[in-house]
Design an enzyme around this catalytic site. Structure first.
Site, mmCIF file in Angstrom:
data_model
loop_
_atom_site.group_PDB
_atom_site.id
_atom_site.type_symbol
_atom_site.label_atom_id
_atom_site.label_comp_id
_atom_site.label_asym_id
_atom_site.label_seq_id
_atom_site.Cartn_x
_atom_site.Cartn_y
_atom_site.Cartn_z
ATOM 1 N N TRP A 200 0.875 -1.166 0.000
ATOM 2 C CA TRP A 200 0.000 0.000 0.000
ATOM 3 C C TRP A 200 0.927 1.236 0.000
ATOM 4 O O TRP A 200 1.489 1.590 1.034
ATOM 5 C CB TRP A 200 -0.864 0.018 1.247
ATOM 6 C CG TRP A 200 -2.097 -0.825 1.314
ATOM 7 C CD1 TRP A 200 -3.361 -0.363 1.514
ATOM 8 C CD2 TRP A 200 -2.231 -2.264 1.259
ATOM 9 N NE1 TRP A 200 -4.268 -1.413 1.576
ATOM 10 C CE2 TRP A 200 -3.590 -2.591 1.416
ATOM 11 C CE3 TRP A 200 -1.305 -3.306 1.071
ATOM 12 C CZ2 TRP A 200 -4.063 -3.903 1.393
ATOM 13 C CZ3 TRP A 200 -1.774 -4.617 1.048
ATOM 14 C CH2 TRP A 200 -3.132 -4.901 1.207
ATOM 15 N N ILE A 236 1.391 -3.325 -6.524
ATOM 16 C CA ILE A 236 1.313 -2.012 -5.884
ATOM 17 C C ILE A 236 -0.148 -1.611 -5.718
ATOM 18 O O ILE A 236 -0.927 -1.655 -6.677
ATOM 19 C CB ILE A 236 2.036 -0.938 -6.732
ATOM 20 C CG1 ILE A 236 3.521 -1.273 -6.893
ATOM 21 C CG2 ILE A 236 1.834 0.449 -6.125
ATOM 22 C CD1 ILE A 236 4.343 -1.154 -5.639
ATOM 23 N N LYS A 237 -0.507 -1.216 -4.497
ATOM 24 C CA LYS A 237 -1.839 -0.653 -4.256
ATOM 25 C C LYS A 237 -1.700 0.854 -4.100
ATOM 26 O O LYS A 237 -0.873 1.343 -3.326
ATOM 27 C CB LYS A 237 -2.478 -1.245 -3.006
ATOM 28 C CG LYS A 237 -3.874 -0.666 -2.756
ATOM 29 C CD LYS A 237 -4.419 -0.991 -1.380
ATOM 30 C CE LYS A 237 -5.774 -0.300 -1.185
ATOM 31 N NZ LYS A 237 -6.291 -0.439 0.195
ATOM 32 N N GLN A 238 -2.529 1.589 -4.830
ATOM 33 C CA GLN A 238 -2.457 3.043 -4.772
ATOM 34 C C GLN A 238 -3.843 3.643 -4.958
ATOM 35 O O GLN A 238 -4.699 3.056 -5.621
ATOM 36 C CB GLN A 238 -1.514 3.560 -5.872
ATOM 37 C CG GLN A 238 -1.256 5.047 -5.865
ATOM 38 C CD GLN A 238 -0.701 5.544 -4.549
ATOM 39 O OE1 GLN A 238 -1.461 5.968 -3.674
ATOM 40 N NE2 GLN A 238 0.628 5.468 -4.396
#
Length: 354
Positions: A200, A236-238
């Protein structure tokens, strides 16, 4: 399927579905597909056990075999307090219902805390990939502090049967240095044990709020993504970008912050939401680390907002959506329908890369 998506997009449909990206060419991107793990991770330094778990995640649920991910994250009981998160739907105080929602909703994985997933691991860890969140912010310190601290160990997640571990870093905060070191060590150990890694990549600094909230600026979140890839996050968390020019805004008044090139704003992105998201993906090694955008808070137009985010992510070249509150803050049947509506965007062949 397309008609329903167009209906939910409303007056935004043409702008999103007909947009042609003239910034970063789609030919430069590594796009999701059925061969994702073989094409992206087999040549990497990830060991065979990591490949096995990535393959399990990418081949579970309604999006199996597409290269896209739909993940249910329910760590809000810690991050946003249990009462505030579960008051709309108290059945989700029970960890089993969280896992049931992910399965019912056709998700690739369920992401939650050591406590939630550990409580039901023997019953469910072999049925759906577990993504164990290693660290959290806690909200009982007064006044509230924003620091991600470990709530368990990578080895414990492994013993639980987890397919992957996740963590948050508050890039830009005064605590970022410690968090980077802890996550780097944790991700190295996770890969050694054969688990995938998800980061995150959030921003946190009161100075990032100026005339706009630059916590969701494409240039700043893009750099956070790039740092996440440097830590060897597989995914990837965005948050979806809402504006741009964070570096410019923070360099006013004689201050010196970061490094920038004006082509970030004139050549590599525009003010269109798909182009802003594509800049985030460019910073994920042009898509080699899959970008999943978050679904955001729940509200009155959850289905519309979720589809809007999914269309932007997919057309930009992203790898899926990770949506929690919009799903679990409603009855399970409706929550499952919302998750499946998101998945329909990625299953819809008419919605292609911009």
């Amino acid at each position: 399927m397309l008609d329903q998506i167009v209906s939910l997009l409303g007056d935004k449909a043409d702008s999103l579905l007909k947009h042609e990206c003239k910034t970063i060419a789609k030919e430069l991107l590594h796009l999701p597909g059925s061969d994702w793990v073989d094409r992206i991770f087999a040549p990497s330094d990830r060991n065979q056990r990591v490949l096995n778990n990535l393959n399990w995640m990418y081949n579970t649920g309604r999006l199996a075999g597409t290269g896209y991910l739909s993940i249910l994250p329910v760590d809000q009981g810690v991050e946003h307090s249990a009462g505030a998160s579960f008051a709309p739907n108290p059945e989700y105080f029970d960890p089993e219902n969280i896992v049931k929602l992910a399965i019912e909703g056709g998700c690739n994985a369920v992401a939650s805390t050591f406590g939630v997933l550990g409580m039901v691991s023997r019953k469910y860890a072999h049925k759906i990939p577990f993504l164990v969140k290693l660290n959290h912010n806690e909200l009982l310190t007064y006044p509230n502090a924003f620091k991600e601290i470990p709530f368990g160990t990578v080895d414990r997640a492994y013993e639980m049967g987890a397919a992957a571990v996740g963590a948050t870093i508050y890039f830009g905060s005064d605590d970022a240095g410690r968090e980077i070191v802890e996550v780097a060590q944790a991700f190295s150990r996770a890969h050694e044990l054969g688990m995938a890694t998800v980061l995150w990549c959030y921003l946190r600094n009161p100075e990032f709020k100026k005339d706009k909230d630059y916590h969701v600026a494409a240039d700043l979140t893009g750099q956070a993504n790039h740092l996440g890839c440097t830590l060897q996050a597989d995914i990837i968390k965005q948050k979806l970008p809402e504006n741009n020019g964070g570096f410019i805004a923070l360099n006013t008044g004689g201050s010196s912050y970061g490094k920038l090139d004006k082509r970030i704003y004139s050549v590599l992105s525009s003010d269109h939401p798909i182009d802003l998201c594509r800049y985030q993906i460019a910073n994920c090694y042009l898509g080699r680390a899959g970008l999943i955008n978050s679904g955001g808070a729940s509200g009155k137009k959850d289905f519309e907002d979720a589809v809007y985010t999914a269309v932007i992510n997919k057309r930009a070249g992203g790898s899926g959506l990770i949506s929690g509150r919009k799903a679990f803050q409603r009855p399970m049947k409706e929550g499952a329908e919302l998750l499946q509506q998101i998945q329909d965007v990625y299953l819809c062949k008419e919605i292609t890369i911009a």
